[in-house]
Write a protein that holds these residues in place. Structure first.
Motif, PDB file in Angstrom:
ATOM      1  N   GLN A  29      45.599  79.324  61.384  1.00  0.00           N
ATOM      2  CA  GLN A  29      45.241  80.145  62.510  1.00  0.00           C
ATOM      3  C   GLN A  29      45.582  79.383  63.859  1.00  0.00           C
ATOM      4  N   PRO A  30      45.779  80.448  64.637  1.00  0.00           N
ATOM      5  CA  PRO A  30      46.395  79.719  66.260  1.00  0.00           C
ATOM      6  C   PRO A  30      45.217  78.905  66.925  1.00  0.00           C
ATOM      7  N   ARG A  31      46.240  77.995  67.184  1.00  0.00           N
ATOM      8  CA  ARG A  31      45.075  76.728  68.018  1.00  0.00           C
ATOM      9  C   ARG A  31      45.353  77.113  69.433  1.00  0.00           C
ATOM     10  N   PRO A  32      43.962  77.300  69.810  1.00  0.00           N
ATOM     11  CA  PRO A  32      44.207  77.894  71.463  1.00  0.00           C
ATOM     12  C   PRO A  32      44.379  76.908  72.540  1.00  0.00           C
ATOM     13  N   ILE A  33      45.193  77.013  73.463  1.00  0.00           N
ATOM     14  CA  ILE A  33      45.528  76.216  74.597  1.00  0.00           C
ATOM     15  C   ILE A  33      44.666  76.913  75.829  1.00  0.00           C
ATOM     16  N   ARG A  34      43.380  76.740  75.999  1.00  0.00           N
ATOM     17  CA  ARG A  34      42.616  77.104  76.974  1.00  0.00           C
ATOM     18  C   ARG A  34      43.316  76.926  78.459  1.00  0.00           C
ATOM     19  N   SER A  35      43.577  75.684  78.732  1.00  0.00           N
ATOM     20  CA  SER A  35      43.969  75.220  79.998  1.00  0.00           C
ATOM     21  C   SER A  35      44.423  73.893  79.937  1.00  0.00           C
ATOM     22  N   GLU A  36      45.904  74.046  79.841  1.00  0.00           N
ATOM     23  CA  GLU A  36      46.705  72.641  80.033  1.00  0.00           C
ATOM     24  C   GLU A  36      47.470  72.561  81.365  1.00  0.00           C
ATOM     25  N   LYS A  37      46.901  71.492  82.065  1.00  0.00           N
ATOM     26  CA  LYS A  37      47.330  71.410  83.565  1.00  0.00           C
ATOM     27  C   LYS A  37      48.474  70.589  83.439  1.00  0.00           C
ATOM     28  N   HIS A  38      49.398  71.023  84.660  1.00  0.00           N
ATOM     29  CA  HIS A  38      50.640  70.196  84.839  1.00  0.00           C
ATOM     30  C   HIS A  38      50.800  69.881  86.033  1.00  0.00           C
ATOM     31  N   LEU A  39      50.930  68.632  86.659  1.00  0.00           N
ATOM     32  CA  LEU A  39      50.837  68.072  88.050  1.00  0.00           C
ATOM     33  C   LEU A  39      52.286  67.605  88.041  1.00  0.00           C
ATOM     34  N   VAL A  40      53.057  68.156  89.075  1.00  0.00           N
ATOM     35  CA  VAL A  40      54.629  67.853  88.928  1.00  0.00           C
ATOM     36  C   VAL A  40      54.721  66.942  90.109  1.00  0.00           C
ATOM     37  N   GLN A  93      42.625  63.201  78.871  1.00  0.00           N
ATOM     38  CA  GLN A  93      43.745  62.170  78.457  1.00  0.00           C
ATOM     39  C   GLN A  93      45.027  62.660  79.210  1.00  0.00           C
ATOM     40  N   TRP A  94      45.494  62.142  79.965  1.00  0.00           N
ATOM     41  CA  TRP A  94      46.676  62.498  80.720  1.00  0.00           C
ATOM     42  C   TRP A  94      47.860  61.769  80.050  1.00  0.00           C
ATOM     43  N   VAL A  95      49.057  62.507  80.106  1.00  0.00           N
ATOM     44  CA  VAL A  95      50.374  62.058  79.509  1.00  0.00           C
ATOM     45  C   VAL A  95      51.285  62.215  80.629  1.00  0.00           C
ATOM     46  N   LEU A  96      51.984  61.032  80.836  1.00  0.00           N
ATOM     47  CA  LEU A  96      53.371  61.211  81.659  1.00  0.00           C
ATOM     48  C   LEU A  96      54.484  61.679  80.925  1.00  0.00           C
ATOM     49  N   GLN A  97      55.073  62.642  81.499  1.00  0.00           N
ATOM     50  CA  GLN A  97      56.300  63.242  80.727  1.00  0.00           C
ATOM     51  C   GLN A  97      57.560  63.203  81.456  1.00  0.00           C
ATOM     52  N   PHE A  98      58.551  62.723  80.885  1.00  0.00           N
ATOM     53  CA  PHE A  98      59.886  62.934  81.487  1.00  0.00           C
ATOM     54  C   PHE A  98      60.717  63.705  80.691  1.00  0.00           C
ATOM     55  N   ARG A  99      61.471  64.635  81.373  1.00  0.00           N
ATOM     56  CA  ARG A  99      62.408  65.466  80.744  1.00  0.00           C
ATOM     57  C   ARG A  99      63.701  65.617  81.375  1.00  0.00           C
ATOM     58  N   ASP A 100      64.741  65.087  80.502  1.00  0.00           N
ATOM     59  CA  ASP A 100      66.060  64.929  80.922  1.00  0.00           C
ATOM     60  C   ASP A 100      66.867  66.195  81.159  1.00  0.00           C
ATOM     61  N   LEU A 101      67.861  66.230  81.701  1.00  0.00           N
ATOM     62  CA  LEU A 101      68.788  67.530  82.099  1.00  0.00           C
ATOM     63  C   LEU A 101      69.380  67.994  80.454  1.00  0.00           C
ATOM     64  N   PRO A 102      69.001  68.986  79.996  1.00  0.00           N
ATOM     65  CA  PRO A 102      69.585  69.553  78.544  1.00  0.00           C
ATOM     66  C   PRO A 102      71.169  69.126  78.617  1.00  0.00           C
ATOM     67  N   ASP A 117      57.125  60.993  76.334  1.00  0.00           N
ATOM     68  CA  ASP A 117      55.938  61.139  76.652  1.00  0.00           C
ATOM     69  C   ASP A 117      55.038  59.934  76.654  1.00  0.00           C
ATOM     70  N   VAL A 118      54.426  59.490  77.786  1.00  0.00           N
ATOM     71  CA  VAL A 118      53.938  58.227  77.617  1.00  0.00           C
ATOM     72  C   VAL A 118      52.398  58.395  78.133  1.00  0.00           C
ATOM     73  N   PRO A 119      51.472  58.128  77.232  1.00  0.00           N
ATOM     74  CA  PRO A 119      50.007  58.105  77.390  1.00  0.00           C
ATOM     75  C   PRO A 119      49.569  57.121  78.654  1.00  0.00           C
ATOM     76  N   VAL A 120      48.661  57.889  79.439  1.00  0.00           N
ATOM     77  CA  VAL A 120      48.144  56.960  80.513  1.00  0.00           C
ATOM     78  C   VAL A 120      46.535  56.740  79.895  1.00  0.00           C
ATOM     79  N   THR A 121      46.640  55.785  79.356  1.00  0.00           N
ATOM     80  CA  THR A 121      45.302  55.345  78.371  1.00  0.00           C
ATOM     81  C   THR A 121      44.124  54.698  79.311  1.00  0.00           C
ATOM     82  N   SER A 122      44.266  54.400  80.541  1.00  0.00           N
ATOM     83  CA  SER A 122      43.071  54.178  81.363  1.00  0.00           C
ATOM     84  C   SER A 122      43.589  53.726  82.805  1.00  0.00           C
TER      85      SER A 122
END
Length: 237
Positions: A29-40, A93-102, A117-122
């Motif tokens: 069954q599809p797992r809902p993503i209700r609100s995934e916040k992205h801070l740029v 639970q925030w995760v710091l995401q880096f995405r390189d040029l494809p 993807d680097v978890p910010v654990t505290s």
């Protein structure tokens, strides 16, 4: 880590149909993503410099410094703090995401890029970004559904932008409303496979073949294609 990707676009009128098809393919069954916040965030430092991580409120933020610094040299890149916002949950639970040029697609047939993807654990993630000498520049939210098919992750989503302020002379009344990035309401289907070591030809080929097999399975339902390399460019101009 390398991420292999294909993308498709679906009009709102076919959203429910595609959810049912993806449920059948993935046997879940599809797992809902209700609100995934992205801070740029945008870097403030000049090219080639690396800011100290032990500044102010960032002292209590638990991340691996080497994972950030590995991508902090040379070109400057936007980075994101990402968390799924859930009602009634006190701490996200925030995760710091880096995405390189494809990489240039060449003969591979899929988009390939280096990711971290680097978890910010505290600690305070905003203070942590300040310590890295990054400034917050924009926010967006995605909502939709997730599926897993063998090693592939499938996300069917739309992007929502924060509400704009209502002008004092507006006659519309009411509170400002969040708005879709694409006013047509089109959904994006992102299919991805993660490969731990992109230097190993065998594992990269296996990941590519899985995505291309999924593309063939969904042929006639949604056309999965290589992403626009410039649209996926995270470098600061």
């Amino acid at each position: 880590m390398h991420e292999l990707l294909l993308f498709g676009a679906i009009p709102p009128s076919r959203h429910t149909q595609l959810l049912n098809i993806l449920s059948g393919i993935s046997s879940m069954q599809p797992r809902p993503i209700r609100s995934e916040k992205h801070l740029v965030f945008k870097p403030n430092r000049p090219p080639g410099s690396v800011g100290s991580l032990k500044v102010g409120g960032a002292q209590d933020v638990n991340v691996h410094k080497s994972q950030i610094q590995a991508h902090a040299l040379g070109d400057l890149f936007y980075m994101q703090l990402v968390a799924e916002v859930e009602e009634g949950k006190e701490e996200e639970q925030w995760v710091l995401q880096f995405r390189d040029l494809p990489e240039v697609a060449r003969q591979r047939g899929v988009t390939s890029r280096l990711v971290a993807d680097v978890p910010v654990t505290s600690g305070d993630p905003m203070e942590f970004m300040k310590a890295l000498n990054y400034s917050h520049v924009s926010t967006y939210t995605i909502s939709g559904h997730r599926f897993t098919h063998h090693s592939a992750s499938l996300v069917l989503y739309r992007v929502t932008l924060p509400p704009t302020a209502v002008r004092s002379d507006s006659t519309s009344g009411g509170l400002p409303q969040a708005r879709l990035l694409d006013p047509s309401g089109t959904y994006i289907l992102q299919a991805s496979v993660r490969v731990q070591d992109g230097s190993k030809v065998e594992t990269m080929t296996k990941g590519v073949n899985e995505l291309l097999g999924l593309k063939e399975t969904l042929k006639g339902v949604v056309e999965l294609e290589i992403g626009d390399r410039l649209a996926l460019d995270t470098r600061v101009r």
